[in-house]
Enzyme design. Sequence first.
Site, short mmCIF file in Angstrom:
data_model
loop_
_atom_site.label_atom_id
_atom_site.label_comp_id
_atom_site.label_asym_id
_atom_site.label_seq_id
_atom_site.Cartn_x
_atom_site.Cartn_y
_atom_site.Cartn_z
N ASP A 7 0.86 -1.18 0.00
CA ASP A 7 0.00 0.00 0.00
C ASP A 7 0.89 1.23 0.00
O ASP A 7 1.92 1.27 0.69
CB ASP A 7 -0.90 0.02 1.24
CG ASP A 7 -1.90 -1.12 1.25
OD1 ASP A 7 -1.99 -1.85 0.24
OD2 ASP A 7 -2.60 -1.28 2.27
N ASP A 129 -14.90 -6.32 -0.45
CA ASP A 129 -14.70 -6.33 0.99
C ASP A 129 -16.02 -6.74 1.64
O ASP A 129 -17.04 -6.06 1.47
CB ASP A 129 -14.27 -4.95 1.48
CG ASP A 129 -12.96 -4.51 0.84
OD1 ASP A 129 -12.15 -5.40 0.50
OD2 ASP A 129 -12.75 -3.30 0.69
#
EC number: 5.3.1.16
Length: 261
Positions: A7, A129
């Site tokens: 990330d 998600d």
Amino acid sequence: MMIPAIDLIGGEVVRLYQGDYAQKTNYQYTVQDRQQAYAESGATVMHFVDLDGAKDSTKRQLKTLKTVVNHPSMIIQVGGGVRCEDDVKQLLALGADRVVIGSLAIKQPELVTQWVKTYGCEKIVLALDIKIDAQGNKTLPTHGWIEDSGVNLEDLLAQYQDAGIKHVLCTDISKDGTLTGTNVDLYSEVCAKYPDIDWQASGGIGSLADIKALIPTGVSGVILGRSLLEGKFTLEEAIACWPKTSANNAESNTSSNTGDK
């Protein structure tokens, strides 16, 4: 197959706890050094998330991404704030092999299914998600898990299967960034129900035992982020505990997909 994940915020390697920007950890690695180390350890696929782009697509980290997407021996998938077709085109033109689409895939499935048809099933990864309630219902929060989309997993996948979707990155949000183990039951269920999809399991991996627990589920890939960055185990150890047949297939697919790099 093991898929190291990085990330990025401001070009730096970070991790968020359960998607919360206020709970950010910075790591003293450059993204280029981490990528090279993972390549030397045997990674054939990598996953990058542009967290600046996720917040504001006008602040996409294109300079940093450009340095990693054209790796000669890796399939590179990139996500973070893809909101329109121009974003998809931009990332593919930059050199990304796959574009990862999250909230938009849930909010506007008609649009994203058209992209699957236009660019091909190998170019689009759905990032779903999942929030599981006490009754076992699987809902899909969006926009950093702040908004309740009102969409459940099964209804959404029915639309994408018709378009030929191939890659789905699936995260149980209660596990993300925790290193407390993964949701084996979830992945066993979705792999059995949707065998034509290559599932990437994400969230909660904290030990080699967690990886081994996923082998019987049928997932094709395992996303490894914080566990590698914090040295819970090495990538070589993770690859070694995954079935050789899966690894060989991944290498074969990688060599065929990266020939034009």
